[in-house]
Write a protein that holds these residues in place. Structure first.
Motif, PDB file in Angstrom:
ATOM      1  N   SER A  45       0.812  -1.216   0.000  1.00 61.01           N
ATOM      2  CA  SER A  45       0.000   0.000   0.000  1.00 61.01           C
ATOM      3  C   SER A  45       0.850   1.272   0.000  1.00 61.01           C
ATOM      4  CB  SER A  45      -0.961   0.007   1.185  1.00 61.01           C
ATOM      5  OG  SER A  45      -0.242   0.099   2.393  1.00 61.01           O
ATOM      6  N   GLY A  46       2.175   1.120   0.072  1.00 63.52           N
ATOM      7  CA  GLY A  46       3.042   2.284  -0.040  1.00 63.52           C
ATOM      8  C   GLY A  46       3.931   2.576   1.147  1.00 63.52           C
ATOM      9  N   ALA A  47       3.840   1.802   2.206  1.00 62.84           N
ATOM     10  CA  ALA A  47       4.723   2.027   3.354  1.00 62.84           C
ATOM     11  C   ALA A  47       6.155   1.681   2.959  1.00 62.84           C
ATOM     12  CB  ALA A  47       4.295   1.166   4.538  1.00 62.84           C
ATOM     13  N   VAL A  48       7.108   2.440   3.481  1.00 63.53           N
ATOM     14  CA  VAL A  48       8.521   2.154   3.209  1.00 63.53           C
ATOM     15  C   VAL A  48       9.107   1.236   4.276  1.00 63.53           C
ATOM     16  CG1 VAL A  48       8.892   4.287   1.923  1.00 63.53           C
ATOM     17  CG2 VAL A  48       9.328   4.241   4.390  1.00 63.53           C
ATOM     18  N   GLY A  49       8.354   0.979   5.327  1.00 64.91           N
ATOM     19  CA  GLY A  49       8.785   0.097   6.394  1.00 64.91           C
ATOM     20  C   GLY A  49       7.620  -0.208   7.301  1.00 64.91           C
ATOM     21  N   THR A  50       7.825  -1.161   8.209  1.00 70.08           N
ATOM     22  CA  THR A  50       6.775  -1.537   9.154  1.00 70.08           C
ATOM     23  C   THR A  50       7.380  -1.728  10.531  1.00 70.08           C
ATOM     24  OG1 THR A  50       7.027  -3.912   8.797  1.00 70.08           O
ATOM     25  CG2 THR A  50       5.472  -2.755   7.358  1.00 70.08           C
ATOM     26  N   VAL A  51       6.497  -1.836  11.509  1.00 68.75           N
ATOM     27  CA  VAL A  51       6.901  -2.137  12.880  1.00 68.75           C
ATOM     28  C   VAL A  51       6.137  -3.376  13.308  1.00 68.75           C
ATOM     29  CG1 VAL A  51       6.922  -1.327  15.262  1.00 68.75           C
ATOM     30  CG2 VAL A  51       7.312   0.289  13.400  1.00 68.75           C
ATOM     31  N   LEU A  52       6.869  -4.418  13.645  1.00 64.13           N
ATOM     32  CA  LEU A  52       6.278  -5.639  14.186  1.00 64.13           C
ATOM     33  C   LEU A  52       6.986  -5.887  15.505  1.00 64.13           C
ATOM     34  CD1 LEU A  52       4.447  -8.114  13.983  1.00 64.13           C
ATOM     35  CD2 LEU A  52       6.262  -9.258  12.712  1.00 64.13           C
ATOM     36  N   PRO A  53       6.317  -5.603  16.620  1.00 64.44           N
ATOM     37  CA  PRO A  53       6.969  -5.723  17.922  1.00 64.44           C
ATOM     38  C   PRO A  53       7.489  -7.133  18.188  1.00 64.44           C
ATOM     39  CG  PRO A  53       4.813  -4.701  18.147  1.00 64.44           C
ATOM     40  CD  PRO A  53       4.917  -5.219  16.745  1.00 64.44           C
ATOM     41  N   ARG A  54       8.610  -7.192  18.851  1.00 63.53           N
ATOM     42  CA  ARG A  54       9.159  -8.475  19.290  1.00 63.53           C
ATOM     43  C   ARG A  54       8.686  -8.687  20.720  1.00 63.53           C
ATOM     44  NH1 ARG A  54      15.011  -9.619  17.327  1.00 63.53           N
ATOM     45  NH2 ARG A  54      14.085 -11.673  17.236  1.00 63.53           N
ATOM     46  N   SER A  55       7.578  -9.374  20.854  1.00 67.67           N
ATOM     47  CA  SER A  55       6.978  -9.585  22.162  1.00 67.67           C
ATOM     48  C   SER A  55       6.484 -11.014  22.274  1.00 67.67           C
ATOM     49  CB  SER A  55       5.804  -8.618  22.355  1.00 67.67           C
ATOM     50  OG  SER A  55       4.781  -8.936  21.437  1.00 67.67           O
ATOM     51  N   GLN A  56       6.057 -11.372  23.458  1.00 62.84           N
ATOM     52  CA  GLN A  56       5.495 -12.705  23.692  1.00 62.84           C
ATOM     53  C   GLN A  56       4.360 -12.977  22.709  1.00 62.84           C
ATOM     54  OE1 GLN A  56       6.712 -14.811  26.039  1.00 62.84           O
ATOM     55  NE2 GLN A  56       5.295 -16.449  25.563  1.00 62.84           N
ATOM     56  N   GLU A  57       3.543 -11.961  22.467  1.00 66.54           N
ATOM     57  CA  GLU A  57       2.391 -12.123  21.593  1.00 66.54           C
ATOM     58  C   GLU A  57       2.784 -12.336  20.140  1.00 66.54           C
ATOM     59  OE1 GLU A  57       2.720  -9.526  23.714  1.00 66.54           O
ATOM     60  OE2 GLU A  57       1.267 -10.076  25.233  1.00 66.54           O
TER      61      GLU A  57
END
Length: 70
Positions: A45-57
């Protein structure tokens, strides 16, 4: 984007596309990203990057089998 649209919930890819359309700035998508398909959708959709947390979930690190790569 019309004012009436602003009151409606948006999926992250739709929000990223709207922001990219309105601004000439890079967009990093965050929130609502839980799996690889969400990352791909945000990038398409056009994002140049993302954030995917490194967590238990977010599940185990596939290379080590441990949570969050710890």
């Amino acid at each position: 984007m019309q004012a009436s649209t602003l009151c409606q919930p948006l999926q992250l890819p739709d929000l990223v596309a709207a922001v990219r359309h309105a601004l000439a700035l890079p967009v990093i998508a965050a929130g609502g990203i839980a799996i690889a398909a969400d990352v791909k959708a945000a990038l398409r959709s056009g994002a140049v990057g993302t954030v995917l947390p490194r967590s238990q979930e977010s599940g185990p690190d596939r290379s080590s089998g441990r949570c969050c790569g710890l």
